[in-house]
Motif scaffolding. Structure first.
Motif, PDB file in Angstrom:
ATOM      1  N   UNK A  92       0.796  -1.225   0.000  1.00 17.11           N
ATOM      2  CA  UNK A  92       0.000   0.000   0.000  1.00 17.11           C
ATOM      3  C   UNK A  92       0.831   1.279   0.000  1.00 17.11           C
ATOM      4  N   UNK A  93       2.080   1.192   0.455  1.00 14.13           N
ATOM      5  CA  UNK A  93       2.916   2.386   0.574  1.00 14.13           C
ATOM      6  C   UNK A  93       4.149   2.210  -0.292  1.00 14.13           C
ATOM      7  N   UNK A  94       4.205   2.942  -1.392  1.00 15.36           N
ATOM      8  CA  UNK A  94       5.243   2.762  -2.397  1.00 15.36           C
ATOM      9  C   UNK A  94       6.680   2.829  -1.905  1.00 15.36           C
ATOM     10  N   UNK A  95       6.996   3.752  -1.008  1.00 12.36           N
ATOM     11  CA  UNK A  95       8.385   3.909  -0.571  1.00 12.36           C
ATOM     12  C   UNK A  95       8.744   3.005   0.591  1.00 12.36           C
ATOM     13  N   UNK A  96       7.762   2.423   1.244  1.00 10.25           N
ATOM     14  CA  UNK A  96       8.003   1.570   2.409  1.00 10.25           C
ATOM     15  C   UNK A  96       8.303   0.152   1.943  1.00 10.25           C
ATOM     16  N   UNK A  97       9.289  -0.452   2.586  1.00  8.42           N
ATOM     17  CA  UNK A  97       9.620  -1.847   2.274  1.00  8.42           C
ATOM     18  C   UNK A  97       9.314  -2.696   3.493  1.00  8.42           C
ATOM     19  N   UNK A  98       8.695  -3.839   3.237  1.00  9.59           N
ATOM     20  CA  UNK A  98       8.403  -4.794   4.308  1.00  9.59           C
ATOM     21  C   UNK A  98       9.635  -5.668   4.509  1.00  9.59           C
ATOM     22  N   UNK A  99       9.956  -5.932   5.753  1.00  9.19           N
ATOM     23  CA  UNK A  99      11.112  -6.757   6.081  1.00  9.19           C
ATOM     24  C   UNK A  99      10.621  -7.988   6.824  1.00  9.19           C
ATOM     25  N   UNK A 100      11.074  -9.147   6.375  1.00 10.23           N
ATOM     26  CA  UNK A 100      10.676 -10.399   7.021  1.00 10.23           C
ATOM     27  C   UNK A 100      11.902 -11.279   7.224  1.00 10.23           C
ATOM     28  N   UNK A 101      11.837 -12.075   8.263  1.00 10.07           N
ATOM     29  CA  UNK A 101      12.935 -12.972   8.599  1.00 10.07           C
ATOM     30  C   UNK A 101      12.847 -14.242   7.757  1.00 10.07           C
ATOM     31  N   UNK A 102      14.004 -14.732   7.351  1.00 12.81           N
ATOM     32  CA  UNK A 102      14.074 -16.003   6.624  1.00 12.81           C
ATOM     33  C   UNK A 102      14.239 -17.146   7.639  1.00 12.81           C
ATOM     34  N   UNK A 103      14.223 -18.360   7.143  1.00 12.66           N
ATOM     35  CA  UNK A 103      14.470 -19.523   8.005  1.00 12.66           C
ATOM     36  C   UNK A 103      15.859 -19.416   8.626  1.00 12.66           C
ATOM     37  N   UNK A 104      16.840 -18.960   7.834  1.00  9.07           N
ATOM     38  CA  UNK A 104      18.195 -18.777   8.353  1.00  9.07           C
ATOM     39  C   UNK A 104      18.219 -17.703   9.444  1.00  9.07           C
ATOM     40  N   UNK A 105      17.420 -16.662   9.259  1.00  7.79           N
ATOM     41  CA  UNK A 105      17.317 -15.613  10.266  1.00  7.79           C
ATOM     42  C   UNK A 105      16.721 -16.129  11.565  1.00  7.79           C
ATOM     43  N   UNK A 106      15.714 -16.990  11.439  1.00 10.55           N
ATOM     44  CA  UNK A 106      15.108 -17.587  12.628  1.00 10.55           C
ATOM     45  C   UNK A 106      16.123 -18.461  13.372  1.00 10.55           C
ATOM     46  N   UNK A 107      16.920 -19.193  12.624  1.00 10.76           N
ATOM     47  CA  UNK A 107      17.971 -20.013  13.260  1.00 10.76           C
ATOM     48  C   UNK A 107      18.981 -19.134  13.997  1.00 10.76           C
ATOM     49  N   UNK A 108      19.383 -18.033  13.372  1.00 12.48           N
ATOM     50  CA  UNK A 108      20.326 -17.116  14.015  1.00 12.48           C
ATOM     51  C   UNK A 108      19.707 -16.512  15.272  1.00 12.48           C
ATOM     52  N   UNK A 109      18.428 -16.151  15.194  1.00 14.95           N
ATOM     53  CA  UNK A 109      17.739 -15.596  16.355  1.00 14.95           C
ATOM     54  C   UNK A 109      17.693 -16.612  17.495  1.00 14.95           C
ATOM     55  N   UNK A 110      17.401 -17.847  17.173  1.00 18.74           N
ATOM     56  CA  UNK A 110      17.352 -18.886  18.204  1.00 18.74           C
ATOM     57  C   UNK A 110      18.710 -19.058  18.879  1.00 18.74           C
ATOM     58  N   UNK A 111      19.784 -19.022  18.099  1.00 15.39           N
ATOM     59  CA  UNK A 111      21.133 -19.128  18.676  1.00 15.39           C
ATOM     60  C   UNK A 111      21.443 -17.907  19.538  1.00 15.39           C
ATOM     61  N   UNK A 112      21.019 -16.742  19.099  1.00 11.68           N
ATOM     62  CA  UNK A 112      21.285 -15.505  19.834  1.00 11.68           C
ATOM     63  C   UNK A 112      20.475 -15.424  21.123  1.00 11.68           C
ATOM     64  N   UNK A 113      19.328 -16.064  21.146  1.00  6.53           N
ATOM     65  CA  UNK A 113      18.455 -15.988  22.316  1.00  6.53           C
ATOM     66  C   UNK A 113      19.153 -16.515  23.567  1.00  6.53           C
ATOM     67  N   UNK A 114      19.927 -17.569  23.442  1.00  8.81           N
ATOM     68  CA  UNK A 114      20.665 -18.096  24.602  1.00  8.81           C
ATOM     69  C   UNK A 114      21.702 -17.090  25.099  1.00  8.81           C
ATOM     70  N   UNK A 115      22.335 -16.404  24.183  1.00 13.59           N
ATOM     71  CA  UNK A 115      23.349 -15.407  24.542  1.00 13.59           C
ATOM     72  C   UNK A 115      22.691 -14.245  25.292  1.00 13.59           C
ATOM     73  N   UNK A 116      21.577 -13.777  24.778  1.00 15.88           N
ATOM     74  CA  UNK A 116      20.865 -12.665  25.406  1.00 15.88           C
ATOM     75  C   UNK A 116      20.311 -13.094  26.769  1.00 15.88           C
ATOM     76  N   UNK A 117      19.825 -14.326  26.853  1.00 18.98           N
ATOM     77  CA  UNK A 117      19.318 -14.835  28.133  1.00 18.98           C
ATOM     78  C   UNK A 117      20.437 -14.897  29.174  1.00 18.98           C
ATOM     79  N   UNK A 118      21.647 -15.244  28.748  1.00 19.93           N
ATOM     80  CA  UNK A 118      22.782 -15.273  29.671  1.00 19.93           C
ATOM     81  C   UNK A 118      23.073 -13.866  30.205  1.00 19.93           C
TER      82      UNK A 118
END
Length: 147
Positions: A92-118
């Motif tokens: 709906x908004x020409x200049x705005x770009x939608x950003x979504x996580x890939x499967x690889x991004x989800x894997x990286x987030x899961x690995x990072x979650x333990x670090x942040x929890x620590x």
């Protein structure tokens, strides 16, 4: 009379200076630990935000990561090149770009979650015997006082 248990930086121990020291220590720790999985703290913040808000805009991601929109653009380019996110035009908004996580991004987030929890566990232990919710409430009041 000075407190013998006070750190050497005690003469500079104003609330603002001490908050900045704590923020810097947290950022330094997280950047060092996240580096092992190929992320920075702002990159982690982007992935964490996208899990909650898929399709978030650059401006929204910048606010969540505490960076400028210009800096966020560079972060997104890096994450996209690494295959951790995809970006597409907003329907709906020409200049705005939608950003979504890939499967690889989800894997990286899961690995990072333990670090942040620590890091969070370290902070909670350091705050003891105070209740972490009381410490968090105090920090939020300090934040609100400066807004």
């Amino acid at each position: 009379m000075s407190n013998p248990a006070a750190p050497e930086s005690a003469p500079y121990a104003t609330i603002g200076f001490t908050l900045k020291q704590a923020q810097h220590a947290l950022r330094t720790r997280m950047d060092a630990d996240l580096r092992g999985i190929g992320l920075t703290t702002p990159q982690y913040a982007v992935l964490a935000c996208l899990k909650i808000e898929p399709g978030a805009s650059n401006a929204s991601l910048a606010r969540h990561a505490f960076v400028t929109p210009q800096t966020m653009q560079a972060i997104l380019v890096t994450l996209e090149k690494a295959g951790l996110i995809t970006r597409s035009p907003h329907p709906e908004h020409g200049r705005v770009r939608r950003t979504e996580m890939t499967v690889e991004g989800l894997r990286a987030l899961e690995a990072a979650t333990d670090i942040v929890a620590d890091a969070e566990t370290r902070l909670r232990k350091a705050a003891a015997p105070l209740d972490y919710q009381a410490v968090t409430a105090l920090l939020l009041r300090l934040t609100d006082a400066l807004r």
